[in-house]
Design an enzyme around this catalytic site. Structure first.
Site, PDB file in Angstrom:
ATOM      1  N   ARG A  25       0.870  -1.180   0.000  1.00  0.00           N
ATOM      2  CA  ARG A  25       0.000   0.000   0.000  1.00  0.00           C
ATOM      3  C   ARG A  25       0.901   1.221   0.000  1.00  0.00           C
ATOM      4  O   ARG A  25       1.635   1.470   0.958  1.00  0.00           O
ATOM      5  CB  ARG A  25      -0.877  -0.008   1.255  1.00  0.00           C
ATOM      6  N   ASP A  28       1.248   3.903   2.805  1.00  0.00           N
ATOM      7  CA  ASP A  28       1.704   3.373   4.095  1.00  0.00           C
ATOM      8  C   ASP A  28       3.213   3.186   4.135  1.00  0.00           C
ATOM      9  O   ASP A  28       3.868   3.509   5.140  1.00  0.00           O
ATOM     10  CB  ASP A  28       1.053   2.004   4.370  1.00  0.00           C
ATOM     11  N   ARG A  30       5.614   3.152   0.983  1.00  0.00           N
ATOM     12  CA  ARG A  30       6.454   3.381  -0.199  1.00  0.00           C
ATOM     13  C   ARG A  30       7.725   4.147   0.151  1.00  0.00           C
ATOM     14  O   ARG A  30       8.828   3.772  -0.287  1.00  0.00           O
ATOM     15  CB  ARG A  30       5.672   4.144  -1.268  1.00  0.00           C
ATOM     16  N   GLU A  92      -4.402  -7.190  -6.891  1.00  0.00           N
ATOM     17  CA  GLU A  92      -3.065  -7.757  -7.057  1.00  0.00           C
ATOM     18  C   GLU A  92      -2.923  -9.044  -6.259  1.00  0.00           C
ATOM     19  O   GLU A  92      -2.379 -10.041  -6.749  1.00  0.00           O
ATOM     20  CB  GLU A  92      -2.007  -6.755  -6.568  1.00  0.00           C
TER      21      GLU A  92
END
Length: 873
Positions: A25, A28, A30, A92
């Site tokens: 996510r 949150d 990256r 995904e």
């Protein structure tokens, strides 16, 4: 619509495959945890896909992301607090789980139970999804299922492994291990037939069971044992703490490097780079204790001797629960001696797999043209499903012109490829001297023949025929199917090549001749030498051959001689002075002389087959030397030969039986040696209805001869006889008059006097000779294998039923009229009655049933049957 930036990214993804796909996510993790993880993966040269926000446009997962997921070997999923709030993350996840590849879950700041059960922040997210997708409940259900499945996987928990730097190191280490050991179905590309075989082995392997197991993969050279073991190793290795593939064990021993291999193996398994043990066995209790706690996967490839395994594992008596050891070998005895009972027999590729592999190698094509299929067929006639041979031949033809390809393929039958022969010849080189000779005999003369027949011939030639044949089977050089000796075409070609190399230019200096033109050449020039051990000559396509009277004199060591399709085609105008004194087997169809040479020592001979010959007597004068257990097979008067089950006297299609009565002495010796069949199929002068004069033998004569001999056999002491399951057959349509009991049809009952077996007087109990008339309608029998079975049931006073069976198969010619069969007590009825197993029961009734089996037997029927009793006194 994608922007130009996202289109460029998508195009780049389509042209690449990745080691790792990172799912996370963005908002949150990256810029924090995921960025450090991505950096460390790249530092290890691990191709890692990290998505671009531009790819997350629209309501569905983009094709570029799907391509990246499918093209990656490992997926690392970073579950964070808001992961489930993203429909793209969930989409995904579904695709990742559907791909069924390796997944490494990372629970970053969340409890794995919340992921697994959709509780906590995941519950809040799904409450919104339920509302937003209330018209698509199936989609939400699919997301939940994917989260539940992923949450059950073993992964990394940030609340357990701290700090983040340590967590990143551990995840990267885990991924490297998976990439080093793991594989996917994509790695099986080009390995034709391996996936199917892998599933067969895994059903034996049973990965996941807590017990320790060893598995053997056994087969001939080049059959794909190593490739299969390698595929299995990569497929299951992720489930073990440590894995080790010990390649080329045999080669390491030949190069005196087994010690080095063992130390590398122990260092890998125990994760100790400095470990070194120089002693023959691993004596350290500490090392063995460490090994007993590890769940490991070990492959020992190409093991040729049990001593190699003993050295590698010497002193190791325990490996951790759930561990697996795979051993590949050409020698089955290695597995048996090691106590491995899970053995996978590696078979050749089937026809479709062979064509697919050849076309991939020769044409880089999975859709062969008509020409390619034609060439494939020619190659596969030589390679016969051996993957190594198919691959080497196919690769050598790739990119060549059609004329070159066709020329090379035609050459394969006569000039074997050296690289293929070298792989196969190692198995031959490991044989002892006798086993090598037996292998060459089978390659040249006995492929496809009955195992019992081959064993009997070889037993007369070698000291260890029975164990030698077993060893050839164990070492994958021959196999047995339906009791017939089978040999792969490449192995047969290797055997032929070994014999040719004995003397490339001078045929007479080779040990064996089996090609008709070669045999013809040597015999026509009278060039035979004492180096020759066997000659086979098929005269069907050759001109007539005139032999000199001294043709056999130079071939003193010849053991095997077979001339067939030779009626009227092999001429002996000057006679024949002698036959080789060491002959074990002589088959001469249409032998042109009236007798065999006087100078013919029968001391070694075990089979003499002179069918359709011009013999009027065996030899002129007296043959003084004993001939032991000899199988005879003659025409015009009689034949004594073997038809697969026992020794047969077969006078098929005879026109004169003047000498039948003279064979009684020979018969007696044969009866007391082993099982016997006395067959007079299509000898119509034996039939009473066909008798034209008082001098012609009648139907009763062969039966009476046999019954007289059987009575002598029955009364003889046990030590003077071996076994007797005896069948006689003559033309006829009625049971002989002197039989005690007769009945129409295929079955009959006879009552047994109680005094025969009461008061322990079993000595009065008879043996039985059963007879049946087999009716053959005109033109219904076209020749081939024909079987008759006699079943005898003994019933006692208290209702017990004991069954005995005697059966035999015979190979008849195309002409077959009604015949009478006689079956001697192969059921061993009397032997049973007098044994302890009968428990002193009193038998009061015997039932006899006859059955016909084999080719065309459905057109025949048992018209009559009868029983004759033979008493000991």
């Amino acid at each position: 619509m994608f922007s130009s930036k996202s289109s460029a990214a998508a195009d780049m993804i389509k042209s690449r495959t990745y080691d790792v796909f990172l799912s996370f996510r963005g908002k949150d993790t990256r810029d924090g945890f995921v960025s450090h993880l991505y950096k460390d993966l790249c530092r290890k040269n691990i191709e890692t896909f990290i998505d671009d926000e531009e790819l997350r446009k629209g309501d569905e997962i983009s094709g570029a992301l799907l391509t990246a997921i499918q093209g990656s070997r490992v997926s690392v999923i970073v579950f964070s607090k808001d992961y489930a709030s993203s429909k793209w993350c969930l989409a995904e996840l579904v695709k990742i789980m559907d791909c069924n590849k390796w997944v490494v879950p990372v629970f970053y700041g969340v409890d794995p139970r919340d992921v697994r059960n959709q509780t906590g922040s995941f519950a809040d997210a799904f409450a919104k999804h339920e509302e937003n997708f209330k018209h698509e409940p199936g989609k939400v259900k699919t997301w939940r299922s994917a989260l539940t499945a992923a949450g059950k996987l073993s992964g990394w928990d940030s609340q357990v492994t701290r700090p983040d730097s340590t967590l990143v190191d551990k995840i990267v280490e885990d991924v490297v291990k998976i990439l080093n050991c793991g594989t996917s179905s994509a790695n099986l590309k080009g390995l034709v037939g391996i996936e199917r075989r892998m599933q067969e082995v895994l059903s034996l392997f049973q990965d996941g069971f807590p017990d320790f197991r060893m598995l053997g993969i056994w087969g001939m050279g080049g059959i794909g044992k190593t490739t299969l073991a390698d595929a299995i190793y990569h497929h299951v290795s992720n489930g073990f703490q440590r894995c080790c593939f010990l390649a080329n064990v045999r080669e390491h021993e030949e190069q005196r490097e087994l010690l080095k291999l063992r130390n590398e193996f122990l260092s890998t398994i125990l994760e100790d780079e400095n470990l070194y043990i120089s002693t023959p066995t691993i004596g350290s209790g500490f090392l063995k204790d460490r090994l007993s706690k590890k769940k490991v996967l070990i492959v020992c490839d190409d093991v040729s001797k049990i001593s190699q395994l003993e050295f590698l594992f010497g002193g190791i008596d325990r490996i951790g629960p759930g561990s697996r050891v795979i051993v590949t070998t050409r020698n089955k005895q290695v597995l048996v001696q090691c106590g491995i009972d899970l053995i996978y027999n590696m078979k050749e590729l089937d026809k479709d797999e062979s064509v697919q592999l050849f076309c991939q190698c020769a044409f880089k094509s999975n859709n062969p043209t008509e020409y390619q299929l034609k060439l494939s067929k020619m190659v596969l006639n030589v390679a016969n499903g051996n993957p190594l041979a198919i691959r080497l031949i196919g690769s050598s033809l790739y990119g060549k012109t059609k004329s070159y390809q066709e020329s090379e393929v035609k050459k394969l039958n006569k000039v074997p490829r050296q690289d293929i022969q070298e792989v196969l010849k190692w198995s031959f080189d490991g044989l002892d001297c006798e086993e090598k000779e037996m292998f060459l005999d089978i390659a040249c003369f006995f492929k496809g023949k009955d195992r019992d027949y081959v064993t009997r011939i070889m037993d007369a030639c070698y000291d260890s025929a029975h164990s030698g044949i077993e060893n050839l089977i164990d070492k994958s050089l021959i196999s047995v199917s339906q009791n017939q000796i089978a040999m792969h075409d490449l192995l047969q070609q290797m055997g032929w090549n070994i014999v040719r190399d004995e003397s490339p230019l001078k045929l007479e200096k080779r040990s064996r001749l089996w090609i008709p033109e070669d045999s013809y050449n040597v015999l026509s020039k009278n060039n035979g030498t004492e180096l020759l051990r066997g000659i086979e000559l098929d005269m069907s396509q050759l001109a007539k051959l005139e032999l000199e009277r001294t043709a056999m004199m130079k071939m003193r060591k010849l053991r095997f001689l077979k001339f067939y399709h030779s009626c009227g085609r092999i001429l002996l105008f000057k006679g024949l002075l002698s036959l080789p004194e060491e002959l074990r087997y002589l088959y001469w169809e249409g032998y042109p002389l009236r007798s065999l040479p006087t100078k013919f020592d029968l001391g070694y001979l075990v089979e003499l087959d002179m069918r359709k010959s011009h013999l009027e007597q065996l030899w002129e004068g007296k043959q003084d030397k004993p001939y032991g257990s000899l199988v005879l097979n003659f025409s015009n008067c009689f034949k004594l030969g073997e038809k697969g089950v026992g020794n047969d006297i077969d006078a098929e299609d005879s026109t004169s039986l003047e000498e039948v009565s003279s064979i009684k002495k020979v018969l007696k010796q044969a009866v007391f040696c082993k099982s016997l069949g006395w067959l007079f199929t299509n000898c119509f002068q034996l039939d009473q209805k066909a008798a034209s004069g008082p001098e012609t033998p009648k139907l009763e004569m062969p039966f009476e001869h046999m019954v007289t001999l059987l009575k002598d056999y029955h009364q003889a002491p046990p030590e003077s006889k071996k076994r007797a399951c005896i069948i006689t057959c003559v033309p006829g349509s009625e049971i002989p008059e002197w039989f005690d009991f007769k009945s129409l049809g295929s079955s009959m009952n006879i009552q047994l006097p109680s005094e025969w077996c009461s008061n322990n007087s079993w000595i009065n109990f008879p043996s039985f000779v059963a007879s049946a008339v087999v009716s053959v309608p005109d033109s219904s029998y076209t020749g081939g294998e024909f079987g008759i079975t006699c079943e005898c049931h003994l019933k006692s006073r208290n209702g017990d039923d004991r069954c005995f069976i005697c059966y035999s198969y015979f190979l008849f010619g195309s002409r077959l009229s009604d015949h009478v069969f006689l079956v001697y007590d192969g059921f061993k009825v009397r032997e049973f009655v007098k044994s302890k197993a009968s428990n002193n029961r009193i038998y009061i009734e015997a039932t006899f049933n006859f059955y016909l089996e084999g080719l065309d037997s459905s057109h025949c029927e048992v018209k009559q049957c009868g029983v004759h009793r033979l008493f000991a006194n």
